[in-house]
Write an enzyme that holds these catalytic residues in place. Structure first.
Site, short mmCIF file in Angstrom:
data_model
loop_
_atom_site.label_atom_id
_atom_site.label_comp_id
_atom_site.label_asym_id
_atom_site.label_seq_id
_atom_site.Cartn_x
_atom_site.Cartn_y
_atom_site.Cartn_z
N GLU A 1 2.02 -2.26 11.97
CA GLU A 1 2.12 -0.57 12.01
C GLU A 1 0.98 -0.23 11.35
O GLU A 1 0.81 -0.45 10.33
CB GLU A 1 3.87 -0.34 11.50
CG GLU A 1 4.09 1.18 10.97
CD GLU A 1 4.77 2.25 10.39
OE1 GLU A 1 4.77 3.05 9.73
OE2 GLU A 1 5.41 1.44 10.66
N HIS B 1 -3.89 -6.11 1.75
CA HIS B 1 -4.43 -6.79 2.86
C HIS B 1 -3.79 -7.93 3.39
O HIS B 1 -2.14 -7.81 3.72
CB HIS B 1 -5.45 -8.04 1.80
CG HIS B 1 -4.87 -9.21 1.72
ND1 HIS B 1 -4.25 -9.41 -0.13
CD2 HIS B 1 -4.95 -10.49 2.44
CE1 HIS B 1 -3.90 -10.22 0.39
NE2 HIS B 1 -4.14 -11.33 1.57
N ARG C 1 -2.45 2.46 7.16
CA ARG C 1 -3.42 4.06 7.35
C ARG C 1 -4.26 3.87 7.64
O ARG C 1 -4.91 3.46 7.39
CB ARG C 1 -3.38 5.28 5.72
CG ARG C 1 -1.94 5.24 5.67
CD ARG C 1 -1.22 6.89 4.78
NE ARG C 1 -0.25 6.59 4.44
CZ ARG C 1 1.14 6.12 3.74
NH1 ARG C 1 0.18 5.18 3.07
NH2 ARG C 1 1.86 6.67 3.32
N GLU D 1 -7.92 -11.36 5.37
CA GLU D 1 -7.80 -12.76 5.40
C GLU D 1 -7.02 -13.69 6.60
O GLU D 1 -6.34 -13.37 7.21
CB GLU D 1 -6.87 -12.61 4.34
CG GLU D 1 -6.75 -14.39 4.10
CD GLU D 1 -5.58 -14.71 2.75
OE1 GLU D 1 -6.12 -15.90 2.03
OE2 GLU D 1 -4.62 -14.05 2.07
N ASN E 1 -2.25 9.53 10.34
CA ASN E 1 -1.74 11.05 10.42
C ASN E 1 -2.81 12.33 11.22
O ASN E 1 -4.30 11.79 11.23
CB ASN E 1 -1.62 11.52 8.78
CG ASN E 1 -0.64 10.46 8.28
OD1 ASN E 1 0.53 10.91 8.77
ND2 ASN E 1 -0.68 9.80 7.13
#
Length: 140
Positions: A56, A74, A3, A117, A60
């Site tokens: 993805e 992560h 998000r 990472e 919002n």
């Protein structure tokens, strides 16, 4: 899925700095969200045809503050040359939180505080300066 609070800042980070590409986008006025799917260069064509592997980004439209764990843990990406990639990120104003002192692994943060990472493909590179002496910055 992660998000994000600011879609433009996140796209600049993931696309312009990490080198991912947008392969598709869904906007839902009813659900008040935007989904943007990103792929690594090697996976771009597969992502367009079979819709994977992708990252993805979920934006919002209504303001929400995400706490650790609400947006994600992560991500990890292999890179061809971890020293070159880290230097490009530093040159673009990105802080390397855990430098690749071992020639194998580094960590940085996205604009939404997602830990990223970076892993050297194949065998670790020979440890070298300035990476060996570089201190950790913040958390990852």
């Amino acid at each position: 899925m992660v998000r994000v609070n600011n879609l433009q800042n996140s796209l600049a980070f993931y696309c312009d700095k990490l080198g991912l590409s947008e392969v598709s986008r869904i906007e839902s006025e009813q659900g008040r969200f935007t989904l943007v799917y990103l792929a690594a260069p090697f996976d771009k064509e597969n992502a367009k045809t079979i819709e994977s592997p992708t990252l993805e980004l979920t934006y919002n439209w209504d303001t929400e503050t995400y706490t650790s764990g609400r947006n994600f843990g992560h991500l990890a990406y292999e890179v061809d040359d971890i020293y070159t990639q880290c230097q490009k990120l530093i040159d673009a104003g990105i802080t390397i939180n855990r430098p690749p002192r071992d020639g194998h692994m580094a960590f940085l943060r996205s604009p939404d505080n997602i830990s990223i990472e970076l892993l050297q493909k194949g065998e670790p590179l020979t440890p070298q300066e300035p990476w060996i002496s570089m201190e950790n910055t913040g958390t990852w």
